[in-house]
Design a protein around this motif. Structure first.
Motif, mmCIF file in Angstrom:
data_model
loop_
_atom_site.group_PDB
_atom_site.id
_atom_site.type_symbol
_atom_site.label_atom_id
_atom_site.label_comp_id
_atom_site.label_asym_id
_atom_site.label_seq_id
_atom_site.Cartn_x
_atom_site.Cartn_y
_atom_site.Cartn_z
ATOM 1 N N TRP A 69 -50.065 65.928 35.541
ATOM 2 C CA TRP A 69 -49.194 66.684 34.639
ATOM 3 C C TRP A 69 -48.749 67.978 35.304
ATOM 4 O O TRP A 69 -49.467 68.578 36.089
ATOM 5 C CB TRP A 69 -49.942 67.054 33.366
ATOM 6 N N SER B 155 -44.001 72.180 33.860
ATOM 7 C CA SER B 155 -42.539 72.120 33.888
ATOM 8 C C SER B 155 -42.005 70.814 33.315
ATOM 9 O O SER B 155 -40.813 70.713 32.984
ATOM 10 C CB SER B 155 -42.035 72.298 35.322
ATOM 11 N N GLU B 156 -42.886 69.795 33.209
ATOM 12 C CA GLU B 156 -42.459 68.490 32.698
ATOM 13 C C GLU B 156 -42.715 68.314 31.207
ATOM 14 O O GLU B 156 -42.375 67.290 30.636
ATOM 15 C CB GLU B 156 -43.189 67.378 33.460
ATOM 16 N N HIS C 14 -42.022 68.790 27.410
ATOM 17 C CA HIS C 14 -40.847 69.085 26.586
ATOM 18 C C HIS C 14 -41.226 69.122 25.110
ATOM 19 O O HIS C 14 -42.201 68.504 24.678
ATOM 20 C CB HIS C 14 -39.769 68.030 26.821
ATOM 21 N N GLU D 217 -45.057 56.671 32.092
ATOM 22 C CA GLU D 217 -44.163 57.810 31.873
ATOM 23 C C GLU D 217 -44.144 58.218 30.405
ATOM 24 O O GLU D 217 -44.132 59.411 30.076
ATOM 25 C CB GLU D 217 -42.752 57.443 32.344
ATOM 26 N N ALA E 207 -45.790 61.782 28.841
ATOM 27 C CA ALA E 207 -45.007 62.734 28.050
ATOM 28 C C ALA E 207 -45.645 62.971 26.681
ATOM 29 O O ALA E 207 -45.718 64.108 26.206
ATOM 30 C CB ALA E 207 -43.583 62.213 27.889
#
Length: 276
Positions: A4, A7-8, A10, A148, A152
């Motif tokens: 992780w 910056s990824e 959201h 993915e 997230a």
């Protein structure tokens, strides 16, 4: 699987990956209580294994400073029924669920009555089955899509832990290598300096509810106690860390740094050896 990165992460929820095989999609949401020849049970069993493996890999690569026990605690937060059922409800998967009559009347979140807990468990099971079905229905890209997607999802769930881990890593990288961790031989060095026949150092757990200010995980506190030279249970030093083993090492290291204390016991040891 890659670690992780803050910056990824959201604010918005990631899109739900599709199940490409209609038969699998039907199985995912079919409760075994309906008595049909198929249900979500086998897919749930497989999905559970995928979830644990993917979560373990992400945690192992991201939280490099955590010991295995703390990693297990973090993984449990990601794969427990409460978390998976929350995802199930967010994606409104209940619209596809096929349940026995009356089973879904109580739409609670798993707290309180047993029917609510049964529903939460079923929602989590169906989510696990969904994970497996996405992978099985797309042999070429299914696993990559699921990794993915889960990365997230889980990143949103433990984002604060990820931020803290990154901050801790930056601090450790800015410090000299020698100060990154306590000397693993601190207990042995302390023993060599002051222990002799009839003298012991015991490491005992001490009560406490402290938590690591960066990771928010519980801390262990251990005291180093000396018995000998006419003293019983003399507290030499205390150490605190994310594991009992490291806490004991820190206690020994702290004792070694007390030069006046160590010199006094070294002298007592010399006198004892001389009198033999």
């Amino acid at each position: 699987v890659t670690p992780w990165s803050s910056s990824e992460i959201h604010q918005e929820w990631p899109s739900l990956p599709p199940i490409l095989d209609p038969k699998l999609a039907d199985e995912v949401f079919t409760h075994p209580g309906l008595g049909l020849k198929y249900s979500y049970e086998r897919l749930e069993w497989l999905g559970d294994a995928y979830l644990e493996l993917i979560a373990s890999s992400l945690i192992h690569q991201t939280f490099t400073q955590l010991r295995s026990g703390a990693c297990s605690q973090l993984r449990e937060r990601l794969i427990r029924n409460v978390t998976l059922a929350e995802y199930f409800r967010h994606y409104d998967m209940s619209r596809w669920a096929k349940l026995p009559d009356g089973f879904g009347d109580n739409r609670g979140q798993g707290r309180g009555r047993s029917k609510d807990k049964d529903l939460l468990k079923t929602q989590a099971d169906m989510f696990e089955a969904y994970v497996a079905a996405v992978i099985l229905s797309d042999s070429q890209h299914g696993l990559t899509k699921v990794v993915e997607w889960l990365k997230a999802l889980w990143g949103r769930t433990i984002k604060e832990d990820i931020y803290k881990a990154e901050a801790a890593k930056k601090r450790s990288e800015s410090q000299p290598t020698a100060s990154e961790a306590p000397d693993s031989s601190a207990k042995q060095r302390l023993s060599v300096k002051i222990v002799t026949k009839g003298v012991t150092i015991d490491y005992k757990d001490l009560p406490g509810e402290k938590r690591d200010k960066n990771l928010g995980l519980p801390l262990f506190t251990v005291g180093a106690y000396l018995t000998g030279y006419g003293e019983v249970g003399r507290l030499l030093a205390v150490g605190t860390a994310l594991s009992k083993k490291d806490a004991g090492q820190k206690a020994a290291e702290t004792a070694l740094q007390n030069k006046r204390l160590i010199q006094a016991y070294e002298e007592k040891k010399r006198q004892y050896m001389k009198a033999k």
